[in-house]
Design an enzyme around this catalytic site. Structure first.
Site, mmCIF file in Angstrom:
data_model
loop_
_atom_site.group_PDB
_atom_site.id
_atom_site.type_symbol
_atom_site.label_atom_id
_atom_site.label_comp_id
_atom_site.label_asym_id
_atom_site.label_seq_id
_atom_site.Cartn_x
_atom_site.Cartn_y
_atom_site.Cartn_z
ATOM 1 N N ASP A 23 52.511 69.713 63.599
ATOM 2 C CA ASP A 23 53.935 69.682 63.354
ATOM 3 C C ASP A 23 54.302 68.319 62.465
ATOM 4 O O ASP A 23 53.474 67.445 62.766
ATOM 5 C CB ASP A 23 54.601 69.576 64.615
ATOM 6 C CG ASP A 23 56.321 69.948 64.368
ATOM 7 O OD1 ASP A 23 56.415 70.417 63.217
ATOM 8 O OD2 ASP A 23 57.112 69.454 65.179
ATOM 9 N N ASN A 71 59.130 80.672 61.981
ATOM 10 C CA ASN A 71 59.405 79.883 60.758
ATOM 11 C C ASN A 71 60.154 80.642 59.430
ATOM 12 O O ASN A 71 60.454 80.137 58.642
ATOM 13 C CB ASN A 71 58.152 79.296 60.416
ATOM 14 C CG ASN A 71 57.525 78.204 61.059
ATOM 15 O OD1 ASN A 71 56.432 77.864 61.441
ATOM 16 N ND2 ASN A 71 58.419 77.534 61.766
HETATM 17 C C1 IPE Z 1 55.883 74.867 65.371
HETATM 18 O O1 IPE Z 1 56.497 73.786 64.534
HETATM 19 C C2 IPE Z 1 55.118 75.862 64.613
HETATM 20 C C3 IPE Z 1 53.920 75.274 63.544
HETATM 21 C C4 IPE Z 1 53.424 73.988 63.635
HETATM 22 C C5 IPE Z 1 53.593 76.230 62.874
HETATM 23 P P1 IPE Z 1 58.030 74.006 64.427
HETATM 24 O O2 IPE Z 1 58.558 72.751 63.646
HETATM 25 O O3 IPE Z 1 58.127 75.350 63.887
HETATM 26 O O4 IPE Z 1 58.740 73.919 65.949
HETATM 27 P P2 IPE Z 1 60.230 73.564 66.347
HETATM 28 O O5 IPE Z 1 61.114 74.475 65.530
HETATM 29 O O6 IPE Z 1 60.326 72.193 66.001
HETATM 30 O O7 IPE Z 1 60.162 74.086 67.640
HETATM 31 C C1 IPE Z 2 54.843 71.807 60.786
HETATM 32 O O1 IPE Z 2 55.626 71.061 59.934
HETATM 33 C C2 IPE Z 2 54.201 72.822 59.735
HETATM 34 C C3 IPE Z 2 55.168 74.163 60.011
HETATM 35 C C4 IPE Z 2 55.984 74.363 61.077
HETATM 36 C C5 IPE Z 2 54.835 75.430 59.363
HETATM 37 P P1 IPE Z 2 57.077 71.329 59.699
HETATM 38 O O2 IPE Z 2 57.555 71.968 58.608
HETATM 39 O O3 IPE Z 2 58.136 71.679 61.027
HETATM 40 O O4 IPE Z 2 57.590 69.616 59.657
HETATM 41 P P2 IPE Z 2 58.908 68.834 60.453
HETATM 42 O O5 IPE Z 2 58.628 69.385 62.101
HETATM 43 O O6 IPE Z 2 59.995 69.556 60.045
HETATM 44 O O7 IPE Z 2 58.724 67.669 60.123
HETATM 45 MG MG MG Z 3 58.483 71.086 62.793
#
Ligand code: IPE
Ligand code: IPE
Ligand code: MG
Length: 254
Positions: A23, A71
């Site tokens: 993340d 997502n």
């Molecule tokens: C979790 O991260 C999903 C992945 C890393 C694929 P998210 O960014 O989607 O999680 P939330 O929304 O902050 O809980």
């Molecule tokens: C994690 O990074 C990857 C996925 C959720 C697929 P994010 O895209 O959630 O990155 P942040 O949390 O918004 O910085």
């Molecule tokens: Mg995230």
């Protein structure tokens, strides 16, 4: 420059299955004035370093969360960028994955994913079926709750067809119907990006996982940070509900 060596840990203290919630890609990109998708591409490069970091300490199972069933709520642009990265990994990097002896698995639902991506993921699973260096699982279009629901549906269908006596349904039998059927339970879960939550990742499989939350955004996570998380894990005492093994003085009651 001092060479950076992986930690030498007693084999019995090495987590067999490490899972990573990668993340923080979006924030990492935004901080640099880049598009969120550029953050995801950088993350992909980090993923290979993660595989090396895990391999070098003797981890046999590595699972990474790349795209959650939640997502889809992101913009079309970002979803396309994310799935494009995963396609790039399964397509352009396929030869490298085979060459490294990685056994690749995909966990998740095909529903909603481009057909070509599903085919590439299946093709990569087949091409790496004899890989023995490390088992790497990519969780794409994966959600912990929907995994439990789809396994329950399969069990109910088997019962309806007379192939399963409901009395024989136990934890092991249900686990065999999950997307993660071939995987052992997770020993160590690492989440980067500073959030301290599971976000619907491997809810069943994390029942007794040790958890490490890293404040660093995923593209900034180095192999040294991963080694440190594994070294910290090696020092922890896992109890699975049993009493502690180290005798501690009983609390006095006043
Ligand atoms: C979790 O991260 C999903 C992945 C890393 C694929 P998210 O960014 O989607 O999680 P939330 O929304 O902050 O809980
Ligand atoms: C994690 O990074 C990857 C996925 C959720 C697929 P994010 O895209 O959630 O990155 P942040 O949390 O918004 O910085
Ligand atoms: Mg995230």
């Amino acid at each position: 420059m001092t060479p950076v060596e992986p930690p030498r840990l007693p084999p019995s203290r090495i987590p067999a299955h490490v899972a990573v919630v990668m993340d923080g890609n979006g924030r990492w990109a935004e901080q640099r004035g880049l598009s969120r998708s550029e953050g995801h591409w950088t993350a992909l490069a980090r993923m290979f370093e993660t595989v090396d970091a895990a391999l070098s300490v003797g981890v046999k199972w590595l699972s990474v969360f790349a795209f959650s069933s939640e997502n889809w709520q992101r913009s079309t642009d970002e979803v396309e960028g994310l799935l494009g990265c995963i396609s790039g990994m399964a397509g352009q990097h396929a030869d490298e994955i085979v060459k490294r002896g990685i056994r690749f698995r995909w966990c998740g639902s095909p529903e909603g994913l481009p057909g070509a991506l599903v085919e590439d993921l299946h093709r990569l699973e087949k091409a790496t079926a004899s890989g023995t260096a490390i088992n790497c699982t990519l969780c794409c279009n994966y959600g912990g709750r929907s995994d439990i629901v789809q396994a329950t549906q399969k069990a109910m269908e088997m019962a309806k067809a007379g192939r399963l006596d409901p009395e024989d349904l136990n934890e092991a039998a249900l686990a065999r119907l999950m997307f993660t059927r071939d995987l052992p339970d997770i020993d160590l879960l690492i989440r980067s990006g500073g959030e301290q939550r599971l976000s619907n990742f491997m809810l069943w499989q994390c029942a007794y996982a040790e958890i490490t939350f890293l404040p660093d955004l995923w593209p900034d996570v180095t192999r040294e940070l991963l080694w440190q998380a594994i070294t910290d894990y090696a020092r922890r005492e896992r109890r699975f509900g049993a009493a502690p093994t180290t005798a501690k003085p009983a609390h006095s009651v006043h």
